[in-house]
Write an enzyme that holds these catalytic residues in place. Structure first.
Site, PDB file in Angstrom:
ATOM      1  N   GLY A  60      72.868  23.410  62.756  1.00  0.00           N
ATOM      2  CA  GLY A  60      73.727  23.989  63.783  1.00  0.00           C
ATOM      3  C   GLY A  60      74.777  24.914  63.205  1.00  0.00           C
ATOM      4  O   GLY A  60      75.921  24.934  63.647  1.00  0.00           O
ATOM      5  N   ALA A  78      81.693  38.991  58.030  1.00  0.00           N
ATOM      6  CA  ALA A  78      81.513  40.425  58.267  1.00  0.00           C
ATOM      7  C   ALA A  78      80.097  40.660  58.763  1.00  0.00           C
ATOM      8  O   ALA A  78      79.149  40.070  58.254  1.00  0.00           O
ATOM      9  CB  ALA A  78      81.751  41.194  56.981  1.00  0.00           C
ATOM     10  N   LYS A  82      84.889  46.506  63.156  1.00  0.00           N
ATOM     11  CA  LYS A  82      84.530  46.943  61.798  1.00  0.00           C
ATOM     12  C   LYS A  82      83.762  48.260  61.891  1.00  0.00           C
ATOM     13  O   LYS A  82      82.729  48.327  62.565  1.00  0.00           O
ATOM     14  CB  LYS A  82      83.668  45.852  61.141  1.00  0.00           C
ATOM     15  CG  LYS A  82      83.142  46.236  59.769  1.00  0.00           C
ATOM     16  CD  LYS A  82      82.271  45.141  59.178  1.00  0.00           C
ATOM     17  CE  LYS A  82      81.614  45.614  57.903  1.00  0.00           C
ATOM     18  NZ  LYS A  82      80.537  44.719  57.436  1.00  0.00           N
TER      19      LYS A  82
HETATM   20  P1  FAD Z   1      74.675  26.668  57.471  1.00  0.00           P
HETATM   21  O1  FAD Z   1      75.879  27.264  58.045  1.00  0.00           O
HETATM   22  O2  FAD Z   1      74.806  26.028  56.120  1.00  0.00           O
HETATM   23  O3  FAD Z   1      74.148  25.570  58.500  1.00  0.00           O
HETATM   24  C1  FAD Z   1      73.231  24.596  58.100  1.00  0.00           C
HETATM   25  C2  FAD Z   1      73.144  23.536  59.189  1.00  0.00           C
HETATM   26  O4  FAD Z   1      72.131  22.600  58.845  1.00  0.00           O
HETATM   27  C3  FAD Z   1      74.417  22.729  59.390  1.00  0.00           C
HETATM   28  O5  FAD Z   1      74.623  22.506  60.766  1.00  0.00           O
HETATM   29  C4  FAD Z   1      74.102  21.420  58.702  1.00  0.00           C
HETATM   30  O6  FAD Z   1      74.834  20.332  59.230  1.00  0.00           O
HETATM   31  C5  FAD Z   1      72.622  21.292  59.026  1.00  0.00           C
HETATM   32  N1  FAD Z   1      71.895  20.381  58.153  1.00  0.00           N
HETATM   33  C6  FAD Z   1      71.595  20.540  56.840  1.00  0.00           C
HETATM   34  N2  FAD Z   1      70.904  19.463  56.391  1.00  0.00           N
HETATM   35  C7  FAD Z   1      70.746  18.638  57.451  1.00  0.00           C
HETATM   36  C8  FAD Z   1      70.138  17.364  57.635  1.00  0.00           C
HETATM   37  N3  FAD Z   1      69.548  16.715  56.627  1.00  0.00           N
HETATM   38  N4  FAD Z   1      70.182  16.792  58.855  1.00  0.00           N
HETATM   39  C9  FAD Z   1      70.787  17.416  59.901  1.00  0.00           C
HETATM   40  N5  FAD Z   1      71.390  18.619  59.782  1.00  0.00           N
HETATM   41  C10 FAD Z   1      71.370  19.213  58.576  1.00  0.00           C
HETATM   42  N6  FAD Z   1      76.579  36.630  56.169  1.00  0.00           N
HETATM   43  C11 FAD Z   1      76.942  37.748  56.813  1.00  0.00           C
HETATM   44  O7  FAD Z   1      76.211  38.216  57.685  1.00  0.00           O
HETATM   45  N7  FAD Z   1      78.121  38.363  56.506  1.00  0.00           N
HETATM   46  C12 FAD Z   1      78.933  37.929  55.519  1.00  0.00           C
HETATM   47  O8  FAD Z   1      80.001  38.498  55.298  1.00  0.00           O
HETATM   48  C13 FAD Z   1      78.534  36.801  54.775  1.00  0.00           C
HETATM   49  N8  FAD Z   1      79.279  36.327  53.759  1.00  0.00           N
HETATM   50  C14 FAD Z   1      78.832  35.253  53.044  1.00  0.00           C
HETATM   51  C15 FAD Z   1      79.515  34.849  51.907  1.00  0.00           C
HETATM   52  C16 FAD Z   1      79.036  33.803  51.130  1.00  0.00           C
HETATM   53  C17 FAD Z   1      79.747  33.406  49.889  1.00  0.00           C
HETATM   54  C18 FAD Z   1      77.867  33.110  51.535  1.00  0.00           C
HETATM   55  C19 FAD Z   1      77.351  31.952  50.732  1.00  0.00           C
HETATM   56  C20 FAD Z   1      77.192  33.493  52.668  1.00  0.00           C
HETATM   57  C21 FAD Z   1      77.644  34.576  53.416  1.00  0.00           C
HETATM   58  N9  FAD Z   1      76.947  35.023  54.524  1.00  0.00           N
HETATM   59  C22 FAD Z   1      77.328  36.151  55.168  1.00  0.00           C
HETATM   60  C23 FAD Z   1      75.791  34.276  55.014  1.00  0.00           C
HETATM   61  C24 FAD Z   1      76.173  33.480  56.256  1.00  0.00           C
HETATM   62  O9  FAD Z   1      77.207  32.578  55.944  1.00  0.00           O
HETATM   63  C25 FAD Z   1      74.965  32.735  56.791  1.00  0.00           C
HETATM   64  O10 FAD Z   1      73.903  33.622  56.962  1.00  0.00           O
HETATM   65  C26 FAD Z   1      75.247  32.129  58.135  1.00  0.00           C
HETATM   66  O11 FAD Z   1      76.423  31.393  58.117  1.00  0.00           O
HETATM   67  C27 FAD Z   1      74.102  31.254  58.565  1.00  0.00           C
HETATM   68  O12 FAD Z   1      74.072  30.073  57.826  1.00  0.00           O
HETATM   69  P2  FAD Z   1      73.024  28.963  58.247  1.00  0.00           P
HETATM   70  O13 FAD Z   1      73.218  28.662  59.674  1.00  0.00           O
HETATM   71  O14 FAD Z   1      71.685  29.376  57.779  1.00  0.00           O
HETATM   72  O15 FAD Z   1      73.449  27.698  57.341  1.00  0.00           O
END
Ligand code: FAD
Length: 501
Positions: free
Chosen positions: A12, A49, A77
């Site tokens: 999520g 961003a 932006k």
């Molecule tokens: P996450 O936010 O990590 O979500 C993962 C989810 O999975 C969470 O809800 C967690 O609870 C759940 N989960 C994991 N394991 C389990 C389990 N076993 N059981 C149940 N739930 C589980 N993107 C941009 O577009 N612009 C930016 O400026 C940018 N800056 C960034 C800077 C850094 C340093 C990093 C590391 C990333 C950056 N990103 C950026 C990328 C961006 O943060 C991600 O693309 C975005 O937040 C999506 O993340 P996600 O939803 O894939 O993962």
């Protein structure tokens, strides 16, 4: 009507709730969506961003821009201000928009290159409305019925990454998405074809599905765990593998309508101004700098008072060879990661969600759809990868081991070909759609001092005085239009988009 496809999303974060929102909006009655997330694990919490394409996504969901901006304390932006990349002390903006006006079907930069050979002293930035507006800390929406210059740009957002997912959760749940709290600890699979059949939660609860979407972030619970999809490592080209994130209080004064990326000894740091604070972080390579030294460096570099201690995040550059394997589709960080230099990660998740909706399967998945999805993801990732590498390669910096390494590293063939084309002829490989069209490449090539050997001969056409007058007219018109724009903060407030912090 056939029964809806039971979709189970794990995760999520921004990717998980973007996926849930889009499925709920575009496939009502076709997909029955459940999302499992663990508050205890939490989300990555960065990703502030964005790129202009996000606007289209939010618009298609029917989400009001001002409401989204208030909920996430967002700012506008207009591009990214790159500092010290080509050479220490130099800066340029990669704008979300075009340079000048194409004349007789020939790219404007060819006329600028010619005028420069004839003694023009103006930077190409003087012919970009979004760059001049960014530098003046001003913002206005392009008028719907404006001329080419007035509508030559787009805009994106800088927002609080911890607030977008909750907003999209409300949107999804209102449209029937069912959220389950809990940690997934087990995965059950069909013994014959290997497809995932159900997930087991820590509580013992089981959740069955037809299609599973892995949005579990860097953990890549299903795609990397159960499905064991191969990982294509790109760290030889993109060696940054850590970030020390450090939010700070806003400084008094104007809020910049752009993200700053400032090159550092072993990477670069971001500066993302939001309404209520500034996001900062040092993206660095652990082969060249320790985590402690990076934390010290970002503490020393930020302008405002830190709100918390620096937090180190670890990652690796690359992607799954296949983002969709069996009945598991990975979206977001579970699928791959390219460092945030050009704010591409949320966009790559958006692109994957929209492609999945186009190819949405019936209960029986057609391998051709899976292959089409994987081909699109590959193509988009590859293109972003090449564009990012360019920022490291096109430099004369030789002041640290890191810059010596990236300046001289071997390039992927696909990028080497693009560079050759530019160097010889000032031409950019053309693609009809997707990320990083002509102006983006021009911004980085010229901004980092990579001049082509010649301009397009068709740009020799108007006489020198005619060309000089055309260029003068364009830069004067841009100055006048920027002068008429409101200050960035005033524009946010006038739009009804100022949050309550
Ligand atoms: P996450 O936010 O990590 O979500 C993962 C989810 O999975 C969470 O809800 C967690 O609870 C759940 N989960 C994991 N394991 C389990 C389990 N076993 N059981 C149940 N739930 C589980 N993107 C941009 O577009 N612009 C930016 O400026 C940018 N800056 C960034 C800077 C850094 C340093 C990093 C590391 C990333 C950056 N990103 C950026 C990328 C961006 O943060 C991600 O693309 C975005 O937040 C999506 O993340 P996600 O939803 O894939 O993962």
């Amino acid at each position: 009507m056939t029964d809806p496809v039971r979709v189970v999303i794990v995760g999520g974060g921004t990717a998980g709730w973007m996926t849930a929102s889009a499925l709920a909006r575009f496939l009502p009655g076709v997909a029955d969506v459940r999302l499992i997330e663990s508050e205890e694990i939490g989300i990555v919490g960065v990703g502030e961003a964005t790129l202009p394409h996000l606007r289209a996504f939010l618009q298609r969901l029917g989400i009001d821009e001002a409401e989204m901006m208030r909920a996430t304390n967002a700012t506008f932006k207009l591009g990214i201000d790159f500092r010290d990349f080509g050479k220490i002390g130099e800066r340029y903006v990669h704008p979300f928009g075009a340079y000048g006006v194409d004349l007789a079907g020939v790219g404007f930069h060819h006329y600028w290159l010619r005028a420069r050979e004839e003694g023009l002293r103006h930077s190409i930035e003087d012919y970009s409305l979004p760059i001049m507006a960014a530098r003046a800390n001003r913002f206005a929406f392009p008028p719907a019925d404006g001329d080419f210059l007035a509508t030559s740009y787009g805009w994106a957002y800088q927002f609080d990454a911890t607030r977008l997912a909750p907003m999209l959760r409300g949107y999804s749940e209102a449209r029937g998405v069912v959220r389950t709290e809990g940690r997934v600890t087990g995965v059950e699979r069909n013994g014959e074809n290997g497809d995932v059949t159900q997930l087991v939660l820590e509580s013992g609860k089981r959740v069955a599905g037809d299609l599973f979407i892995d949005c579990s972030g860097f953990r890549a619970l299903l795609i990397g765990g159960a499905m064991d999809a191969a990982w294509e490592d790109w760290s030889r080209w993109l060696p940054c593998d850590r970030a020390a994130a450090l939010p700070t209080q806003s400084m008094p004064g104007a809020i910049e309508p752009y993200t700053r990326a400032t090159a550092m000894g072993a990477g670069w740091r971001w500066h993302i101004p939001l309404q209520h604070r500034v996001g900062n972080g040092y993206v660095f390579s652990s082969s060249f700098l320790s985590e402690d030294a990076a934390c010290d460096a970002i503490l020393g570099a930020v302008e405002g008072t830190p709100l918390v201690d620096p937090r180190v995040l670890r990652f690796r550059a690359g992607r799954r060879r296949e983002s969709w394997v069996g009945n598991v589709v990975s979206i977001g960080l579970a699928s791959g990661f390219l460092e945030p230099l050009e704010s591409t990660s949320i966009h790559l998740a958006q692109m994957a969600v929209m492609r999945l909706i186009e190819l949405f399967p019936e209960r029986q998945i057609d391998p051709a759809d899976r292959a089409a999805f994987n081909a699109t993801v590959d193509y988009e990732y590859d293109r972003v990868r090449d564009f990012l590498i360019l920022h490291y390669h096109a430099t004369t910096r030789d002041d640290s081991d890191f810059w010596n390494h990236v300046r001289t590293m071997e390039l992927p063939d696909s990028l080497a070909g693009k560079l050759e084309l530019w160097r010889e002829s000032g031409r950019i490989e053309q693609y009809g759609e997707g990320l990083f069209l002509e102006p983006s490449w021009i911004a980085v090539y010229l901004g980092q001092g990579m001049m082509p050997a010649r301009h397009d001969p068709r740009a020799d056409n108007p006489s020198t005085p005619v060309l000089a007058k055309a260029l003068d007219d364009i830069s004067r018109t841009i100055r006048e239009r920027v002068d008429a724009m409101p200050d960035h903060e005033a524009a946010i407030r006038a739009h009804g988009a100022w949050g309550t912090a």
